[in-house]
Scaffold this active site. Structure first.
Site, mmCIF file in Angstrom:
data_model
loop_
_atom_site.group_PDB
_atom_site.id
_atom_site.type_symbol
_atom_site.label_atom_id
_atom_site.label_comp_id
_atom_site.label_asym_id
_atom_site.label_seq_id
_atom_site.Cartn_x
_atom_site.Cartn_y
_atom_site.Cartn_z
ATOM 1 N N CYS A 1 -45.142 13.953 48.872
ATOM 2 C CA CYS A 1 -43.877 14.095 49.660
ATOM 3 C C CYS A 1 -43.903 14.162 51.261
ATOM 4 O O CYS A 1 -43.049 14.173 52.027
ATOM 5 C CB CYS A 1 -43.032 15.253 49.020
ATOM 6 S SG CYS A 1 -42.573 14.907 47.447
ATOM 7 N N HIS B 1 -36.767 16.225 53.336
ATOM 8 C CA HIS B 1 -37.183 15.773 52.143
ATOM 9 C C HIS B 1 -36.384 15.897 51.385
ATOM 10 O O HIS B 1 -35.560 16.696 51.250
ATOM 11 C CB HIS B 1 -38.644 16.381 51.933
ATOM 12 C CG HIS B 1 -39.062 15.527 50.622
ATOM 13 N ND1 HIS B 1 -39.237 14.224 50.344
ATOM 14 C CD2 HIS B 1 -39.482 16.103 49.430
ATOM 15 C CE1 HIS B 1 -39.723 14.067 49.211
ATOM 16 N NE2 HIS B 1 -39.747 15.257 48.539
ATOM 17 N N ASN C 1 -35.869 11.680 44.163
ATOM 18 C CA ASN C 1 -36.910 11.812 44.965
ATOM 19 C C ASN C 1 -37.787 10.679 44.962
ATOM 20 O O ASN C 1 -38.527 10.298 44.264
ATOM 21 C CB ASN C 1 -37.796 13.037 44.330
ATOM 22 C CG ASN C 1 -38.815 13.312 45.378
ATOM 23 O OD1 ASN C 1 -39.257 12.918 46.220
ATOM 24 N ND2 ASN C 1 -39.580 14.704 45.095
HETATM 25 N N1 ACO Z 1 -32.237 18.286 31.319
HETATM 26 C C1 ACO Z 1 -31.994 19.415 30.595
HETATM 27 N N2 ACO Z 1 -32.475 20.457 30.735
HETATM 28 C C2 ACO Z 1 -33.650 20.577 31.311
HETATM 29 C C3 ACO Z 1 -34.223 19.708 32.062
HETATM 30 C C4 ACO Z 1 -33.257 18.491 32.118
HETATM 31 N N3 ACO Z 1 -33.909 17.217 32.890
HETATM 32 N N4 ACO Z 1 -35.278 20.024 32.520
HETATM 33 C C5 ACO Z 1 -35.572 21.360 32.271
HETATM 34 N N5 ACO Z 1 -34.707 21.530 31.563
HETATM 35 C C6 ACO Z 1 -34.243 22.908 30.781
HETATM 36 C C7 ACO Z 1 -35.714 23.857 30.608
HETATM 37 O O1 ACO Z 1 -36.428 23.183 29.704
HETATM 38 C C8 ACO Z 1 -35.042 25.258 30.721
HETATM 39 O O2 ACO Z 1 -34.771 25.379 29.305
HETATM 40 P P1 ACO Z 1 -34.757 27.009 28.847
HETATM 41 O O3 ACO Z 1 -34.156 27.947 29.533
HETATM 42 O O4 ACO Z 1 -34.317 26.625 27.358
HETATM 43 O O5 ACO Z 1 -36.388 26.973 28.573
HETATM 44 C C9 ACO Z 1 -34.088 25.128 31.510
HETATM 45 O O6 ACO Z 1 -33.624 23.695 31.653
HETATM 46 C C10 ACO Z 1 -34.121 25.668 32.720
HETATM 47 O O7 ACO Z 1 -35.396 25.151 33.542
HETATM 48 P P2 ACO Z 1 -35.989 25.432 34.875
HETATM 49 O O8 ACO Z 1 -37.244 24.800 35.245
HETATM 50 O O9 ACO Z 1 -35.852 27.063 34.921
HETATM 51 O O10 ACO Z 1 -35.023 24.632 35.816
HETATM 52 P P3 ACO Z 1 -34.858 25.051 37.553
HETATM 53 O O11 ACO Z 1 -33.450 25.360 37.732
HETATM 54 O O12 ACO Z 1 -36.022 25.574 37.946
HETATM 55 O O13 ACO Z 1 -34.698 23.417 37.759
HETATM 56 C C11 ACO Z 1 -36.390 21.830 38.904
HETATM 57 C C12 ACO Z 1 -35.800 22.559 37.443
HETATM 58 C C13 ACO Z 1 -35.101 20.865 38.985
HETATM 59 C C14 ACO Z 1 -37.336 21.043 38.503
HETATM 60 C C15 ACO Z 1 -36.711 22.698 40.153
HETATM 61 O O14 ACO Z 1 -37.415 23.670 39.558
HETATM 62 C C16 ACO Z 1 -36.898 21.856 41.125
HETATM 63 O O15 ACO Z 1 -36.380 21.196 41.762
HETATM 64 N N6 ACO Z 1 -38.238 22.333 41.680
HETATM 65 C C17 ACO Z 1 -38.885 21.597 43.007
HETATM 66 C C18 ACO Z 1 -38.990 20.425 42.981
HETATM 67 C C19 ACO Z 1 -39.675 19.980 44.122
HETATM 68 O O16 ACO Z 1 -39.560 20.272 45.160
HETATM 69 N N7 ACO Z 1 -40.753 19.018 44.011
HETATM 70 C C20 ACO Z 1 -41.838 18.860 45.137
HETATM 71 C C21 ACO Z 1 -41.502 17.670 45.738
HETATM 72 S S1 ACO Z 1 -42.398 16.490 44.499
HETATM 73 C C22 ACO Z 1 -43.782 15.848 45.255
HETATM 74 O O17 ACO Z 1 -44.277 16.182 46.119
HETATM 75 C C23 ACO Z 1 -44.224 14.819 44.387
#
Ligand code: ACO
Length: 331
Positions: free
Chosen positions: A113, A258, A288
């Site tokens: 990213c 980003h 993304n």
């Molecule tokens: N649809 C429905 N439910 C989902 C999904 C989905 N797509 N994905 C995860 N869940 C569920 C999980 O299983 C979890 O269920 P549980 O509570 O029963 O265990 C619940 O939703 C909550 O999951 P979390 O991982 O706690 O959700 P969070 O609010 O953290 O959001 C996300 C997840 C969107 C991935 C977030 O953590 C995020 O954006 N992280 C950073 C991403 C980022 O910045 N990446 C860097 C750049 S990418 C690169 O460099 C290539």
């Protein structure tokens, strides 16, 4: 001494739009969950046979057109991607061939990213030392061919889209114009918080049928861990850019961040006191697109008239590695 400035921008996303509702048909997810947690409504996917260099070609043509330049004017190509068309050679050389540039150098940058800002640093410094006059800097990704569309991969898969963005950097002697600074960082101890482990050149063989069956070739992310670090590092690196150049938040014309998660950008803005209208977001349309996000967002912000002559623009990113970076420029 020369400085570099952006004189052309362009972007391209493949025509196929994939909405959250389309993903609902493939995995246990919902439009509501995706929009609430990430801000994403839809993204674009390529068709079979279209690679990162093909997307980059379309974006580069547009950037050249907006700069009023021809392919033969380009002195050097910097290509940021984590999803190159082939394991070898890199996508930069494909782009050099596709656009019909002279036999100029073409390098690939692998910083996810943050790849576009790492590439901008390389291009900016090559111009500053006087080695090149016009450099094409591209970020392009094809994620859709490498994602897990089962429920097991939903946390990562819903985030990503395909696309490309390109800029033309050119040498200038104008004062108060162009790239003022770039600041790059890495913290490799977190390499496996967001990574694709297989195929791996340290393994014999590099991949097995069993690993493929278990989905070991798909990206893995510790989402919450990445999220917390992203907010912290984005704030730090934007402040670093401001302080280095003697500016404060009040001087900002536009931040091009980003696009990993709308909530990350909203938190960064809130922590720094940046008003919403000065934080450009378009993640709802593209997801993304990794190395492509910043040049796509910059191009759209310009097309929408959100950046004016003389504005201080800060670009900032965080991603796998971990890596993070910022660039400050006067438009
Ligand atoms: N649809 C429905 N439910 C989902 C999904 C989905 N797509 N994905 C995860 N869940 C569920 C999980 O299983 C979890 O269920 P549980 O509570 O029963 O265990 C619940 O939703 C909550 O999951 P979390 O991982 O706690 O959700 P969070 O609010 O953290 O959001 C996300 C997840 C969107 C991935 C977030 O953590 C995020 O954006 N992280 C950073 C991403 C980022 O910045 N990446 C860097 C750049 S990418 C690169 O460099 C290539």
């Amino acid at each position: 001494m020369y400085r570099s400035k952006i004189v052309g921008t362009g972007f391209y996303v493949p025509p196929r739009v994939v909405t959250n509702h389309d993903l609902e048909k493939l995995m246990d997810t919902s439009d509501e969950w995706i929009q609430q947690r990430t801000g994403i409504k839809e993204r674009h996917y390529v068709e079979d046979g279209v690679g990162a260099a093909d997307l980059a070609y379309e974006a580069s043509k547009r950037a050249l057109q907006s700069a009023g330049m021809k392919p033969e004017d380009i002195d050097f190509i910097v290509f940021a991607t984590l999803s190159p068309d082939y394991a070898l050679p890199g996508s930069g050389v494909l782009l050099q061939h596709y656009i019909g540039a002279r036999n100029v150098g073409a390098i690939d940058i692998r910083d996810q990213c943050t790849g576009f800002l790492y590439s901008l640093m390389v291009a900016d410094n090559a111009i500053r030392v006087g080695q090149y006059k016009n450099v094409l800097v591209v970020g392009a990704e094809v994620h859709s061919t490498g994602l897990d569309f089962s429920t097991g991969g939903r946390d990562v898969t819903v985030l990503f889209g395909d696309g490309a963005g390109a800029v033309i950097l050119t040498a200038t002697e104008e004062k108060n114009k162009g790239i003022l600074s770039t600041h790059l960082h890495a913290e490799g101890k977190y390499f496996d918080k967001l990574w694709t482990e297989w195929p791996s050149s340290k393994r014999i063989p590099r991949i097995t049928h069993k690993i493929l069956d278990n989905g070991g070739h798909y990206p893995y992310m510790d989402g919450q861990f990445v999220f917390k670090h992203a907010v912290k590092r984005m704030v730090e690196v934007i402040n670093e850019a401001l302080e280095f150049n003697g500016y404060t938040v009040e001087d900002i014309g536009m931040v091009i961040p980003h696009q990993a998660n709308l909530r990350i950008n909203q938190m960064v803005a809130r922590k720094m006191g940046i008003p919403d209208e000065k934080m450009y977001n378009n993640i709802h349309k593209y997801g993304n697109t990794t190395a492509a996000t910043i040049p796509i967002a910059l191009t759209e912000a310009l097309q929408e008239g959100k950046i004016k002559d003389g504005d201080l623009v800060i670009m900032a990113s965080f991603g796998a590695g971990f890596t993070w970076a910022s660039a400050a420029m006067i438009w």
